[in-house]
Motif scaffolding. Sequence first.
Motif, short mmCIF file in Angstrom:
data_model
loop_
_atom_site.label_atom_id
_atom_site.label_comp_id
_atom_site.label_asym_id
_atom_site.label_seq_id
_atom_site.Cartn_x
_atom_site.Cartn_y
_atom_site.Cartn_z
N SER A 68 0.88 -1.24 -0.08
CA SER A 68 0.19 -0.14 -0.01
C SER A 68 0.80 1.32 -0.18
CB SER A 68 -1.04 0.05 1.19
OG SER A 68 -0.01 0.26 2.36
N PRO A 69 0.38 2.42 -0.44
CA PRO A 69 1.16 3.56 -0.36
C PRO A 69 1.59 3.76 1.05
CG PRO A 69 -0.79 3.95 -1.54
CD PRO A 69 -1.02 2.53 -0.92
N LEU A 70 0.98 3.44 2.20
CA LEU A 70 1.24 3.69 3.57
C LEU A 70 2.49 2.75 3.83
CD1 LEU A 70 1.22 5.03 6.26
CD2 LEU A 70 -0.48 3.57 7.03
N ALA A 71 2.45 1.42 3.42
CA ALA A 71 3.40 0.70 3.67
C ALA A 71 4.79 1.25 2.80
CB ALA A 71 3.21 -0.74 3.33
N TYR A 72 4.57 1.82 1.65
CA TYR A 72 5.80 2.22 1.08
C TYR A 72 6.23 3.38 1.72
CZ TYR A 72 8.46 4.56 -2.50
OH TYR A 72 9.84 5.22 -3.02
N PHE A 73 5.42 4.15 2.18
CA PHE A 73 5.92 5.39 3.00
C PHE A 73 6.91 5.10 4.18
CE2 PHE A 73 5.52 8.78 6.11
CZ PHE A 73 5.62 9.93 5.67
N ARG A 74 6.33 4.05 4.83
CA ARG A 74 6.86 3.33 6.05
C ARG A 74 8.58 3.22 5.68
NH1 ARG A 74 3.67 -0.79 9.27
NH2 ARG A 74 5.92 -0.78 10.43
N GLY A 75 8.79 2.35 4.43
CA GLY A 75 9.78 1.75 4.10
C GLY A 75 10.94 2.74 3.35
N ALA A 76 10.13 4.07 3.01
CA ALA A 76 11.14 5.04 2.37
C ALA A 76 11.97 6.21 3.03
CB ALA A 76 10.23 5.20 0.96
N ALA A 77 12.33 5.79 4.06
CA ALA A 77 13.02 6.64 4.75
C ALA A 77 14.14 7.72 4.24
CB ALA A 77 13.61 6.21 6.07
N LEU A 78 14.89 6.67 3.44
CA LEU A 78 15.97 7.44 2.70
C LEU A 78 15.36 8.30 1.37
CD1 LEU A 78 18.85 7.70 1.95
CD2 LEU A 78 19.00 5.63 0.45
N PRO A 79 14.51 7.79 0.60
CA PRO A 79 14.05 8.98 -0.49
C PRO A 79 13.43 9.98 0.55
CG PRO A 79 13.55 6.58 -1.01
CD PRO A 79 14.06 6.44 0.37
N ALA A 80 12.46 9.90 1.58
CA ALA A 80 12.34 11.23 2.32
C ALA A 80 13.06 12.10 2.63
CB ALA A 80 11.40 10.45 3.36
N ALA A 81 14.39 11.39 3.30
CA ALA A 81 15.45 12.34 3.56
C ALA A 81 16.14 13.11 2.33
CB ALA A 81 16.77 11.63 4.21
N ALA A 82 16.08 12.37 1.27
CA ALA A 82 16.62 13.14 0.14
C ALA A 82 15.56 14.28 -0.17
CB ALA A 82 16.88 12.25 -0.99
N ASP A 83 14.43 14.27 0.00
CA ASP A 83 13.33 15.18 -0.58
C ASP A 83 13.62 16.29 0.62
OD1 ASP A 83 12.19 13.83 -2.68
OD2 ASP A 83 10.75 12.97 -1.55
N LEU A 84 13.63 15.87 1.89
CA LEU A 84 13.68 17.03 2.81
C LEU A 84 14.93 17.96 2.68
CD1 LEU A 84 12.36 14.74 5.77
CD2 LEU A 84 11.31 16.90 4.98
N ALA A 85 15.93 17.24 2.31
CA ALA A 85 17.15 17.96 2.13
C ALA A 85 17.06 18.92 1.28
CB ALA A 85 18.33 16.94 1.91
N THR A 86 16.21 18.95 0.15
CA THR A 86 16.16 20.07 -0.63
C THR A 86 15.35 21.31 -0.25
OG1 THR A 86 14.03 19.25 -1.87
CG2 THR A 86 16.33 18.31 -2.56
N THR A 87 14.46 20.98 0.68
CA THR A 87 13.80 22.14 1.28
C THR A 87 14.49 23.15 2.28
OG1 THR A 87 12.86 20.81 3.14
CG2 THR A 87 11.74 20.35 1.24
N PRO A 88 13.62 24.21 2.50
CA PRO A 88 14.24 25.44 3.29
C PRO A 88 14.73 24.93 4.72
CG PRO A 88 12.43 26.25 1.92
CD PRO A 88 12.28 24.64 1.74
N ARG A 89 15.85 25.29 5.25
CA ARG A 89 16.24 24.89 6.68
C ARG A 89 16.18 26.15 7.37
NH1 ARG A 89 21.31 20.49 5.87
NH2 ARG A 89 20.51 19.95 3.79
#
Length: 468
Positions: A68-89
């Motif tokens: 499911s999309p939620l299961a994918y979200f739970r397992g995708a910590a590295l892609p999430a970190a890559a996305d967050l790294a491009t956002t304002p800090r």
Amino acid sequence: MPHTNQDTATRDDRIARGRTARAAVPRSHHAEFPPPGRRPDPLALLARQDADRVPELVPIRYGRMAASPLAYFRGAALPAAADLATTPRTGLVVQACGDAHLTNFGLFASPERRLVFDLVDFDETLPAPWEWDVKRLAASVEVAARENAHPPAQRRRGVLAAVESYRQAMHDFAGRTALEVFHAHADADALRAIAAHRLGSSGRRRFDRTLARARARNDVDALHRFTEIRDGRLRLSARPPLVVPVSRLAGDGDPGTLEERLGDVLSRYRRTLAPERRAVLDHYRLADVARKVVGVGSVGTRCWLALLVGPGAEDPLFLQLKEAGPSVLQEFTGAAVRCEAGRRVVTGQRLMQAVGDVFLGWVRTTGFDGRVRDFYVRRLCDGKGVAEVTTMTANVLRAYARLCGWTLARAHARTGDPLAIAAYLGSGPGFAEAVREFAVACADQNERDHTALRSAIRRGHIAVASGP
């Protein structure tokens, strides 16, 4: 602990620091989510992690993420970190969880045997911008609400509840002393009061059922779930591929000597405990060890389940030895990590949790496959209970999101500067509204990424294994 100016700066200086950060990075900018052209391929990032995992377990990881999309979200910590790294800090750093989604919060028993609510997963913990954790949490509320088919207005209220709860709690902690922040926690009685206030009688019944399930998850319960008598001795039951005793294991070390090596690992782990905790551990002896599959994103990392037994017939102790690698945040923060990965996890957990596991420790070993590997050790069963977010009504999910927001703020206030963060957040809903926009964009992209994973599986590019 992340560096702050709390030790030397005045109150006015700390408030000014937060307001200066707000001027440099307006709160509205947190609505930004990287467009597809600026994102690395998430499947390539996931494949990069597979290189150092147990090969026969990797298909289980993808099978779970594809569910499911939620299961994918739970397992995708590295892609999430890559996305967050491009956002304002904002430039305000805390000890971050690194993967602060809804299902990484839960109930567990304190040393005084009271149920408390807190973050429960620290594999990715590292000093990092506080807003990364908030955005990951907010996005998980949106993803979970979509999974539950909640209408858009209810999803919006759930996301705002999480972020506004964080903001309000941070303002509260900004007015407390450091010791008051350190001792703040949400025990079962406080949770029940929150449920009674927000949910009504049906919500209270749901909450009580969650507590009942959590209380059932102890070592005696695990004794019946995970063990059997074999050749006249208490042993861990085999449930391949999810639980495989070392006597039946091949491909990840010599089965004939693996148990002996793991016993040596436990001996070295013992040295990381305080003397009074070593004294308790010394009442137990190692009876059996098995490799165990855990979680979603962690599947494929080496995780061992150790059965220890005391002098009594029903006096078991189950310890989990979980492999620790670099945090997914590390390449994006530039933080220098000068300790073992297991120690990083343990230190982060001790910094962020209000109440900790008395058997929490770490160890570095070269005993399994000739390579240096880090592990952290914790109890497997200690009254733990994680809420089933996919069965929550919109009202229950909103109350749960509010509780997670409060808990995350308390964890951040312990290691960052709550006064500076509160000054940045201000008194209005501007930050929450911006993060809500981020959460919607993130959930949209998460659905596309999940579809891409399923497409790669259908084309035969990624192997999967079905099962729990």
